[in-house]
Scaffold this motif. Structure first.
Motif, PDB file in Angstrom:
ATOM      1  N   VAL A  59       0.775  -1.125  -0.035  1.00 29.08           N
ATOM      2  CA  VAL A  59       0.067   0.134   0.132  1.00 29.08           C
ATOM      3  C   VAL A  59       0.893   1.277  -0.216  1.00 29.08           C
ATOM      4  O   VAL A  59       1.635   1.426   0.873  1.00 29.08           O
ATOM      5  CB  VAL A  59      -0.996  -0.101   1.316  1.00 29.08           C
ATOM      6  CG1 VAL A  59      -1.520   1.258   1.237  1.00 29.08           C
ATOM      7  CG2 VAL A  59      -1.885  -1.013   1.285  1.00 29.08           C
ATOM      8  N   VAL A  71      -2.194   0.713  -4.640  1.00 30.98           N
ATOM      9  CA  VAL A  71      -1.512  -0.411  -4.242  1.00 30.98           C
ATOM     10  C   VAL A  71      -0.332  -0.347  -5.517  1.00 30.98           C
ATOM     11  O   VAL A  71      -0.740  -0.091  -6.554  1.00 30.98           O
ATOM     12  CB  VAL A  71      -2.242  -1.567  -4.197  1.00 30.98           C
ATOM     13  CG1 VAL A  71      -1.566  -3.011  -4.172  1.00 30.98           C
ATOM     14  CG2 VAL A  71      -3.631  -1.444  -3.449  1.00 30.98           C
ATOM     15  N   ILE A 130      -9.210  -5.467  -0.417  1.00 25.95           N
ATOM     16  CA  ILE A 130      -7.968  -6.044   0.377  1.00 25.95           C
ATOM     17  C   ILE A 130      -8.414  -7.299   1.268  1.00 25.95           C
ATOM     18  O   ILE A 130      -9.447  -7.026   1.921  1.00 25.95           O
ATOM     19  CB  ILE A 130      -7.185  -5.116   1.177  1.00 25.95           C
ATOM     20  CG1 ILE A 130      -6.629  -3.976   0.223  1.00 25.95           C
ATOM     21  CG2 ILE A 130      -6.277  -5.578   2.135  1.00 25.95           C
ATOM     22  CD1 ILE A 130      -5.919  -2.762   0.874  1.00 25.95           C
TER      23      ILE A 130
END
Length: 312
Positions: free
Chosen positions: A199, A215, A226
């Motif tokens: 991230v 990301v 996620i």
């Protein structure tokens, strides 16, 4: 004069009923309980002395007033809860900056030869499983894949690891899509692809819109895509100085409360182990709200659906 009083009483009573209707539907649309009470007092003031308001009717209207107040309090409480949940998502997401995550996404960018790895979420045992690579705008039903990673027969469902470094061909720096197809009873069914990445930053659009995470190698994805992140949840911000982290852009993150709502439950978040590493399940991942990913290979798919493949 008596006729005027009667007419005023009828008009006021009509307005009062309108207030009840509006207040019951939405207490925040204009007239609140104070206005309701003022209308009731006006009705009492101009009522016909020879035919005063019935006590039962007055009790009924007072009950409507109480209901309006309760509805207004409920709406206010629900709005506060929604705002707190949204802030909690933003604060939680900010703690993921710099962490490695597993994210459901088919799109990936090849930069400086970097190729993604991750897992395929296989719903069934399959006689064959292939991970096909396409250019970003190519549809599997209309184009041949750039390359295919053959993963072979899978005797049971579950997470199947993959690494695109195992491809026979080298991929040039560009943007690609990858699709996993499991052969089940003679049909090729698409399976969800999960990538392992880092991230970089968080974007909180406001207005109740989905909190987004940037990301590495993928781009902006919703927080709920996620599935897991590496390590334990640590209150107070992401791990500074890790690979992939970059400074926050001006205006990117709104002010968030210093009190971390997850601090007291961080130790109870569900954990998994992967290759000897501890991973934590993302509590905001909502697979039950995502549609089935069992799409036939011959069926078309939208660009957004391709980027964030849905799973049950």
């Amino acid at each position: 004069m008596a006729g005027f009083i009667k007419q005023a009483r009828q008009i006021t009573a009509g307005l009062l009923l309108g207030v009840v209707a509006v207040g019951s539907a939405n207490a925040s649309m204009g007239l609140d309980s104070e206005a309701f009470l003022q209308m009731l007092l006006t009705q009492l003031q101009y009522q016909d002395p020879t035919a005063p308001m019935d006590n039962a009717q007055m009790v009924s209207q007072l009950a409507d007033l109480t209901m309006m107040e309760q509805n207004a309090e409920l709406v206010h409480a629900m709005n506060q809860l929604r705002d707190q949940m949204y802030q909690s998502q933003g604060l939680y997401a900010s703690n993921l900056v710099g962490k490695e995550v597993m994210v459901i996404a088919n799109l990936f960018k090849v930069e400086n030869g970097r190729l993604p790895s991750g897992e395929i979420l296989l719903n069934y045992a399959a006689s064959d499983l292939n991970l096909e690579i396409y250019k970003q705008d190519d549809e599997p039903k209309d184009h041949d894949p750039v390359d295919t990673l053959k993963l072979g027969e899978q005797t049971e469902s579950g997470k199947v690891p993959y690494d695109l470094n195992d491809l026979k061909k080298s991929l040039e720096d560009d943007t690609y899509m990858m699709y996993a197809y499991a052969e089940v009873d003679g049909s090729d069914l698409e399976q969800a692809v999960v990538q392992r990445s880092v991230v970089l930053s968080v974007v909180i659009p406001g207005g109740g819109q989905d909190v987004l995470v940037d990301v590495k190698g993928i781009g902006l994805v919703p927080l709920y895509s996620i599935t897991e992140f590496q390590g334990d949840y640590v209150a107070g911000g992401g791990d500074g100085g890790q690979e992939g982290q970059r400074p926050e852009r001006p205006g990117q993150l709104p002010s968030l409360p210093e009190i971390d709502p997850f601090a007291s439950v961080a130790g109870h978040m569900e954990k998994t182990m992967r290759d000897g590493e501890r991973w934590t399940i993302n509590p905001f991942h909502k697979p039950q709200s995502m549609r089935s990913n069992e799409r036939q290979k011959s069926q078309p798919v939208s660009h957004r659906d391709a980027m964030f493949r849905r799973v049950r």
